[in-house]
Structure formats: C-alpha cells, structure tokens
Design an enzyme around this catalytic site. Structure first.
Site, short mmCIF file in Angstrom:
data_model
loop_
_atom_site.label_atom_id
_atom_site.label_comp_id
_atom_site.label_asym_id
_atom_site.label_seq_id
_atom_site.Cartn_x
_atom_site.Cartn_y
_atom_site.Cartn_z
N ASN A 228 -28.29 -23.33 28.40
CA ASN A 228 -27.75 -22.22 29.20
C ASN A 228 -26.47 -22.61 29.92
OD1 ASN A 228 -29.27 -24.01 30.71
ND2 ASN A 228 -29.98 -22.48 32.17
N ALA A 229 -26.05 -23.86 29.78
CA ALA A 229 -24.79 -24.32 30.38
C ALA A 229 -23.88 -24.82 29.27
CB ALA A 229 -25.06 -25.45 31.38
N HIS A 231 -20.35 -26.74 28.39
CA HIS A 231 -19.32 -27.61 28.95
C HIS A 231 -18.18 -27.73 27.93
CE1 HIS A 231 -22.14 -29.77 32.02
NE2 HIS A 231 -22.06 -28.48 32.19
N ARG A 232 -17.05 -27.12 28.28
CA ARG A 232 -15.91 -27.08 27.36
C ARG A 232 -15.04 -28.32 27.55
NH1 ARG A 232 -12.44 -21.83 27.85
NH2 ARG A 232 -14.43 -20.98 27.12
N GLN A 369 -24.66 -26.90 35.55
CA GLN A 369 -24.57 -25.88 36.60
C GLN A 369 -24.11 -26.52 37.92
OE1 GLN A 369 -28.29 -25.50 35.16
NE2 GLN A 369 -28.11 -23.49 34.27
N MET A 531 -5.51 -30.41 36.89
CA MET A 531 -4.48 -29.41 37.18
C MET A 531 -4.27 -28.38 36.07
SD MET A 531 -3.79 -32.46 38.57
CE MET A 531 -2.72 -33.17 37.34
#
Length: 544
Positions: A228-229, A231-232, A369, A531
């Site tokens: 359900n999470a 991570h890109r 999360q 950034m």
C-alpha cells in the site's frame, strides 16, 4: 594457511552427535567441515580399508607422530582454501595429544567442544544406526566398539574441553547454538550496525529516493510494511516505483535484500518486482512469517475503506486483521512459508541479520508511510493498519533497539495526504493549513502542470492534498522517533532556484531559515537535503 581461519574441534563417544553438530554449523553458519577420517585417508593414499583397519592405521599414526598428524593435515587443508577465511569444523578428535598439537599449531584460533550422552542413550543410538547400516555388514556391536582402547578414553577429553554438552538433555539445535556462541559465530558483542529510515508526516516524503541514495553503503536492506506504499526512485534513464522490495535494491546490487516477518505480501506485485530487479535466491530473503494478502482482502477494502478513509485498498489492513484473528480468520491465514513458489527465498530474517552482525555488516531498515499515519499515534481512524514509527518498523523486522545507530526522519517542506476521488477533500484525514497546488506554484515559481503531474500517489495515482508545514506534527514525530538526523525533501517547493544548488550555501535564505527551524524543533541536524525529482538533487551534509 588461510589467514584468520578459526578451528572448532569436536570430540565425543560414538553416537554422541558429533557429526550432527558439525553439519548444523555448516548449514547455519556456512562453516567448512573436514572429518579426521578424510584426513587419514588422504595420508594413507591407496592404503584405505574398512572401519577397523582405519582405526588401527590412525592409532599407528598417533603413536608415530604423538597426535601431530591431525594438526599437520588441518594446516595443509587450510592452506588450500581460497577466498575469505571460513570457520573450520574438525569432526572429530579422539586423543588429548591431537588437541594439544592443534592448539600448539594454531593457538587461540582453536576451540574444543565435547559432546556426550548417558551410556544407555549412546547404545540405543548406535544400535539404531547399526540396524540401518546394510552397507557395513561387519559393523561391530556397541559393546565391541566400546572395547577399543582409544574409544574407551574419549570421554576423558571432556576434562580439557572449552565446552561440554549433553546431547540427550539438549536438542540438536540447542547444541549448535551453544557451540556457535562459544565460537563467536554470532559476534562477540552488540554493535550498533542498524540505521532506520522513517517518514515524519503522512507518507510520500521522498523516502524511496533517499533510501536508494544511501543503499550502496549497506550490506543488508530491509523493508517492512506492505504494497500500500509506493516508493519512487529516480534513475538515470527514468524512474522505478517499489511497492514490496527495499528502494535501494537496484542501486546496491551487492546488498542482501530482506522482507521481514511483519511484511504483507501481494504475490502479483512481489513476483513482478523480483523479475524486474532480477533477484535470485541467495540475495533476496523472505521471512517465513511474512503475511500473504488474499483477493478477498482487496475486495473488502475496495468496498468499504476506500470510500470511508481513502484507503489505498491493497488489502493490507484486512489481511493484517485476519492475522490477528489467527485460527478464527476467514479465509485461513497463509504465510510465506505456506507457498511452495516462495520456498527458494525463505529464510528467517533473524538469521540473515545475525550473519550480518557477526561480520560487522551494516543494515538499513526502510519504513513505509509516516508518523502521522501510525495506527496508534495518528488521527484515528484516518490511519494505516500498522505502527509507522521507528519502534514499529524495528519490531516488524525483528531488530532490537540496542542495535540502532542512526534514526533518520524524512520530512517534506509541504506535507501531503491523498485525496479521495469519490468523496472529495477531507475524507483522508485532517491537515493543518491546507493549500492548493496553485498556491505552491505561485510561491515556488514551479510550473503548475508539473506539480499536478508529479504530485499523484505512487500506488493509486490519485491527486494529493497539500498543506503548510506542520510544526506540531514535526514535534510529535520527533518525540515518537527520537531522530539522530532529519532528511528534508522538496526544497524546490520553497523556491525553484533551489534546484540548481550544489552546495548548502547556494540555497535561498528562506531555505536556510527553514532548516534552522527544523533543527530547533526536531532537536536533530538536517543531514540530507533533496531539491528536486531527479536522482542527482541530493545534498549530503552528514558527519557520519
């Protein structure tokens, strides 16, 4: 001889469990094993023979060399080994002079374990083996074998052993554990080798990119939570989104990859990521107690939780609820150990980590999360189905707090929450000082279209809500996690000019003031800064 090699010598009477102990150390700790029978045959060349002949030849060598032939043979064996030194198990020695010669030759590298059992138990074991030894019809009875002069004296070796174990009172596994601890195979002390990376807000803080950036510094990458999470991770030629595997899997190709016992598994997603990352058994380890999500779990969440609290509806919560219900669950709970297809990858996380600790290997635990979504500490019921704090992640991985060196808390300049596409804003939970993406674009100078395109959830592709930085939430997250370091992401949302910064001094004055405030409230330094979306947009200010 292989430098640094350690040698564990085993002694004991027939049937005491010497070979069982030796094989247990080989299977669990990757030790080398050599039998004195093999060493004797190598010295005799073509002059081998049956058991009795070998016993007589060994006794003659003992008299001729005063037991030194075993030490000489072991040194020759070690001298032939290539690569890093591995513990060597000698199975087994029979007289004191053999042990003394080994200690003279190898010094403190030699440890001696003596195993035994009551005579009645030894006889029963011997006769059971004898009844199955169809290939050795001349095998002597227990009484005849014990009549051998050398065999009668074996029990006396307990007096000079470093450890004596009764294999009737202790299981084979217990004997192996005690011998391994004597030998230092679990390490000699509790080193702080574990770093934990967790979110400080509502998820989507950019943990995946930071985890991938740090991953090459670690020997083991651990992920907990479930699919359900998302991570890109931005790579040179695009990006990849991890839902099951640690985000550093592709960035650190030599690191071991671990899914802990508290993980929840979507088999479809897991198999796809294994294929995409070309993982093989021996690099990926899945804990046998990891939980399998069933199709009915997904259906349940799609029909209820998606509309009520904007759940990602990946079945994690429903599956977890069934695990808590144990045998009362419907459908019955399936763990990773119940699936034949996962068999090659199964290994207890504790064992993988213990091996890493013993080698001084560093471990990175990647949470999912954020603190604001913790089942216990978030805005219930607008939370996820697990504790998302560092303590919760450690528990799911099976890691003691005393192992932790660094706790990294990841926060973004403007927190986000998912927006429910069916019910509109607000149903995914409260946010302090909610803003629009138009306002973020105006403040930062970033294109609105870019923000709207990028700010969609990795798992459900929904538009995100956004708000002012929540200083109360930061203090709460800092209290729950006690971070040693803060990671601050999305500094370009303060000003687009921050994207071109390659040094801390090049950030805008507003960014400097913001970082100062973060450090004051979190009581920890901001050690890493992000950034922008690209894989090169990270400033590393760590002092470790």
């Amino acid at each position: 001889m292989s430098a640094g090699a350690r040698v564990l010598v085993i002694s004991g009477p027939m049937g005491a469990g010497k070979t069982t102990l030796a094989q247990g150390l080989v299977d669990r700790h990757g030790a080398l094993r050599v039998s004195t029978r093999e060493l004797l045959l190598a010295r005799l060349g073509e002059r081998g023979g049956d058991r009795r002949s070998l016993q007589e030849a060994g006794a003659a060598l003992d008299r001729e060399t005063d037991g030194r032939w075993v030490a000489d043979s072991v040194k020759e064996f070690l001298g032939r080994q290539q690569g890093p030194p591995r513990p060597l198990i000698v199975d087994s020695v029979r007289i004191a002079s053999q042990i003394e010669a080994l200690r003279r030759a190898l010094g403190a590298q030699v440890m001696h374990v003596h195993v035994s059992a009551p005579a009645q138990e030894l006889e029963a074991r011997y006769e059971r083996r004898r009844s199955h030894a169809v290939s050795d019809p001349e095998r002597a009875s227990f009484g005849e074998a014990r009549a051998d002069t050398t065999e009668r004296g074996v029990e006396g070796l307990a007096e000079i052993a470093d450890l004596v174990l009764d294999t009737q009172r202790h299981s084979a596994e217990a004997v192996t554990v005690q011998a391994a601890c004597l030998f230092g195979l679990f390490g000699r002390d509790v080193e702080r080798l574990v770093d934990v990376l967790v979110g400080g807000q509502y998820g989507s803080e950019g943990k995946g990119q930071i985890a991938a950036f740090l991953a090459p510094e670690y020997d083991v990458l651990v992920r907990v939570g479930g699919p359900n999470a998302g991570h890109r991770v931005y790579e040179e030629l695009g990006h990849y989104t991890f839902h099951q595997l640690p985000s550093g899997t592709r960035a650190a190709s030599r690191a071991r990859v671990v899914l802990g016992p508290g993980s929840t598994l979507s088999l479809r997603v897991l198999h796809q990521e294994i294929a995409d990352c070309r993982l093989e058994p021996g690099r990926l380890f899945i804990d046998p107690h990891a939980l399998v999500i069933e199709p009915s779990d997904v259906t349940f969440e799609e029909e209820s939780l998606r509309k009520q609290i904007a759940s990602t509806a990946r079945g994690v919560g429903a599956a977890t609820a069934r695990k808590v219900l144990r045998t009362a669950a419907e459908p019955p709970v399936r763990l990773a150990k119940d699936l034949k297809e996962l068999g090659p990858f199964l290994r207890p996380t504790r064992e993988v980590l213990e091996d890493a600790y013993a080698r001084g290997g560093r471990v990175l635990v990647e949470g999912t999360q954020g603190a604001g979504l913790s089942l216990h500490h978030g805005d219930y019921p607008y939370v996820t189905s697990r504790d998302t704090t560092a303590s919760g992640c450690l528990a799911e991985a099976g890691i003691a707090p005393g192992r932790v060196r660094k706790t990294l808390l990841v926060c973004r300049t403007y927190p986000i929450r998912v927006q429910n596409p069916d019910e509109g804003n607000g149903t995914s939970g409260p946010m302090a000082g909610e803003l629009s993406w138009e306002e973020i674009a105006r403040r930062s100078g970033l294109p609105l279209d870019e923000l709207r395109t990028q700010e969609r959830t990795s798992t459900t592709n929904r538009q995100r809500r956004v708000s002012e930085f929540d200083w109360v939430l930061l203090r709460k997250a800092a209290s729950l996690n006690a971070p040693t370091d803060v990671v601050l992401t999305f500094l370009d949302y303060l000003s687009a000019s921050n994207r071109s910064a390659r040094r801390f001094a090049q950030l805008t004055p507003e960014a400097h003031r913001f970082i100062e405030g973060i450090e004051r409230v979190a009581q920890a330094p901001v050690s890493l800064l992000s950034m922008g979306w690209g894989f090169r947009h990270i400033l590393d200010r760590r002092l470790w």
